[in-house]
Design a protein around this motif. Structure first.
Motif, short mmCIF file in Angstrom:
data_model
loop_
_atom_site.label_atom_id
_atom_site.label_comp_id
_atom_site.label_asym_id
_atom_site.label_seq_id
_atom_site.Cartn_x
_atom_site.Cartn_y
_atom_site.Cartn_z
N ILE A 260 0.82 -1.21 0.00
CA ILE A 260 0.00 0.00 0.00
C ILE A 260 0.86 1.26 0.00
O ILE A 260 0.42 2.30 -0.49
CB ILE A 260 -0.98 0.02 1.19
CG1 ILE A 260 -0.24 -0.09 2.52
CG2 ILE A 260 -2.01 -1.08 1.05
CD1 ILE A 260 -1.15 0.13 3.71
N GLY A 261 2.08 1.18 0.54
CA GLY A 261 2.96 2.34 0.51
C GLY A 261 3.26 2.77 -0.92
O GLY A 261 3.16 3.96 -1.27
N LEU A 264 0.03 4.07 -2.69
CA LEU A 264 -0.41 5.41 -2.30
C LEU A 264 0.55 6.50 -2.75
O LEU A 264 0.24 7.69 -2.65
CB LEU A 264 -0.62 5.48 -0.78
CG LEU A 264 -1.78 4.62 -0.25
CD1 LEU A 264 -1.81 4.64 1.26
CD2 LEU A 264 -3.12 5.09 -0.82
N ARG A 265 1.73 6.10 -3.22
CA ARG A 265 2.63 7.08 -3.87
C ARG A 265 2.45 7.09 -5.37
O ARG A 265 2.89 8.01 -6.05
CB ARG A 265 4.10 6.74 -3.55
CG ARG A 265 4.53 7.08 -2.15
CD ARG A 265 6.04 7.01 -2.00
NE ARG A 265 6.40 7.10 -0.60
CZ ARG A 265 6.66 6.06 0.18
NH1 ARG A 265 6.63 4.84 -0.34
NH2 ARG A 265 6.96 6.23 1.45
N ARG A 269 -2.52 7.27 -5.51
CA ARG A 269 -2.28 8.56 -4.86
C ARG A 269 -3.40 9.55 -5.14
O ARG A 269 -3.93 10.19 -4.22
CB ARG A 269 -0.94 9.13 -5.31
CG ARG A 269 -0.63 10.50 -4.72
CD ARG A 269 0.74 11.00 -5.17
NE ARG A 269 1.00 12.34 -4.68
CZ ARG A 269 2.15 12.99 -4.87
NH1 ARG A 269 3.15 12.40 -5.54
NH2 ARG A 269 2.31 14.21 -4.39
N HIS A 299 4.24 11.30 2.98
CA HIS A 299 4.31 9.99 2.32
C HIS A 299 4.89 10.13 0.93
O HIS A 299 5.72 9.31 0.50
CB HIS A 299 2.92 9.36 2.26
CG HIS A 299 2.93 7.94 1.81
ND1 HIS A 299 3.46 6.91 2.57
CD2 HIS A 299 2.53 7.37 0.63
CE1 HIS A 299 3.36 5.78 1.90
NE2 HIS A 299 2.81 6.03 0.73
N ASP A 304 7.14 6.68 5.34
CA ASP A 304 6.07 5.71 5.20
C ASP A 304 4.89 6.10 6.09
O ASP A 304 4.92 5.89 7.30
CB ASP A 304 6.56 4.31 5.57
CG ASP A 304 5.51 3.24 5.30
OD1 ASP A 304 4.46 3.59 4.74
OD2 ASP A 304 5.74 2.08 5.66
N SER A 306 1.78 5.05 5.11
CA SER A 306 0.76 4.28 4.40
C SER A 306 -0.33 3.77 5.34
O SER A 306 -1.52 3.82 5.00
CB SER A 306 1.40 3.11 3.66
OG SER A 306 2.16 2.29 4.53
N TRP A 310 -4.15 4.79 4.91
CA TRP A 310 -5.08 3.71 4.59
C TRP A 310 -6.21 3.68 5.62
O TRP A 310 -7.39 3.50 5.27
CB TRP A 310 -4.35 2.37 4.57
CG TRP A 310 -5.18 1.25 4.05
CD1 TRP A 310 -5.96 0.39 4.77
CD2 TRP A 310 -5.32 0.84 2.68
NE1 TRP A 310 -6.58 -0.51 3.96
CE2 TRP A 310 -6.19 -0.26 2.67
CE3 TRP A 310 -4.78 1.31 1.49
CZ2 TRP A 310 -6.54 -0.91 1.49
CZ3 TRP A 310 -5.12 0.66 0.31
CH2 TRP A 310 -6.00 -0.43 0.32
#
Length: 335
Positions: A260-261, A264-265, A269, A299, A304, A306, A310
């Motif tokens: 998810i990190g 989400l980048r 995103r 982030h 991090d 995430s 989330w």
């Protein structure tokens, strides 16, 4: 034993034929409506696994409860090892210095991890274990809570129930004590609802044989030394060794982690920003836009965040699904 033998024979025939299944960002986004009831990213692969399983059977077995019964989580042993650090002088000063040097305690780089460990060593044992289980620190909550949630910062301690369970099991060693806390918090509040919600969403019934009452009572009487070993759950591995194939038995513990990190980048995103910063979210008043923007920026810059993002994303998606619509629409009864 019969269950293990049958499962072992099925595994022998299916492992070689099993093809890897990729969980893509778009797939993760498409399943968010089914998984927003829990803020655990593992709900995404659990939902997909339930779909794959339901194509073949209507009832499946899970291993839920195994880590709590046989002390399989690495964090149990890590927590026990921190007892030696309680004798260190100046723990709070060390924690503050490392946090300042690392620019915070979030992230997986060596320096933030060291700062996080130092911060936990400065806490009491129950607060230390509770801190292992949280996604949002007190500082994060103060920053992202909007006017509707801000009063909770003074009135409620988010992890007080975890600390109470720790205090209630004071006669146990630290390994057992951490597992007992999970029995009363993590298992019923996260793991079991996650599996139940995601599996029933596709019509799959999941049963947990390791939650058998007699088995758990037997495990509770085991000496703690039998639960320790180089591998996780050494006693359980030894017990099923005659029946499980070696390739299964020798596998290290592997959680249901999803990247998810990176999502989400990258591909998610924009979606995350749109949801957490749009008009509906702002008007709800639960989250502070400036705090959300700071998390998103950190982030994107490499820290991090995430799990924090989330969690907040799932909260807003759940509210849109279950709170913003009349009950008839939620239940699918609208004409």
């Amino acid at each position: 034993q019969a269950t293990v033998i049958q499962a072992g024979s099925l595994l022998r025939t299916r492992i070689a034929a099993q093809r890897p299944t990729r969980i893509t960002p778009s797939r993760g986004r498409n399943t968010m409506g089914e998984t927003s009831d829990v803020a655990d990213p593992a709900a995404v692969p659990t939902f997909q696994l339930s779909e794959l399983t339901r194509a073949h059977v209507t009832v499946a077995l899970s291993g839920d409860g195994g880590d709590e019964a046989f002390a399989g989580y690495r964090r149990y042993r890590q927590l026990a090892l921190t007892r030696a650090g309680e004798a260190l002088p100046g723990r709070r000063a060390l924690a503050a210095a490392l946090a300042a040097l690392a620019g915070g305690t979030e992230g997986r780089a060596p320096l933030p991890r060291a700062a996080r460990l130092a911060r936990r060593l400065a806490l009491s044992p129950p607060a230390r274990y509770a801190d292992l289980m949280r996604h949002l620190s007190d500082a994060d909550r103060a920053r992202v809570y909007g006017p509707a949630l801000a009063p909770l910062l003074e009135r409620d301690r988010a992890l007080a129930h975890v600390e109470r369970e720790w205090a209630a099991h004071g006669r146990l060693g630290w390994l057992r004590r951490a597992a007992a806390v999970d029995w009363r918090t993590y298992l019923p509040d996260d793991l079991l609802p996650k599996v139940d919600l995601t599996s029933m969403a596709v019509g799959l019934e999941v049963r947990s044989p390791l939650l058998d009452q007699e088995l758990l009572a037997w495990c509770a009487r085991l000496p703690e030394r039998l639960l320790r070993g180089r591998e996780d759950k050494p006693l359980l591995r030894a017990a099923v060794a005659p029946w499980l194939p070696r390739e299964v038995l020798a596998r290290p513990k592997h959680g249901f982690a999803v990247p998810i990190g990176r999502w989400l980048r990258g591909p998610l995103r924009g979606f995350c920003e749109d949801v957490l910063l749009d008009r509906a979210t702002r008007e709800r008043g639960l989250l502070d836009p400036a705090g959300i923007e700071a998390l998103l920026r950190e982030h994107a810059q490499g820290r991090d965040r995430s799990l924090q993002l989330w969690t907040l994303l799932m909260l807003e998606l759940w509210l849109r699904t279950c709170a913003d619509h009349p009950a008839e629409r939620v239940l699918g009864l609208a004409s």
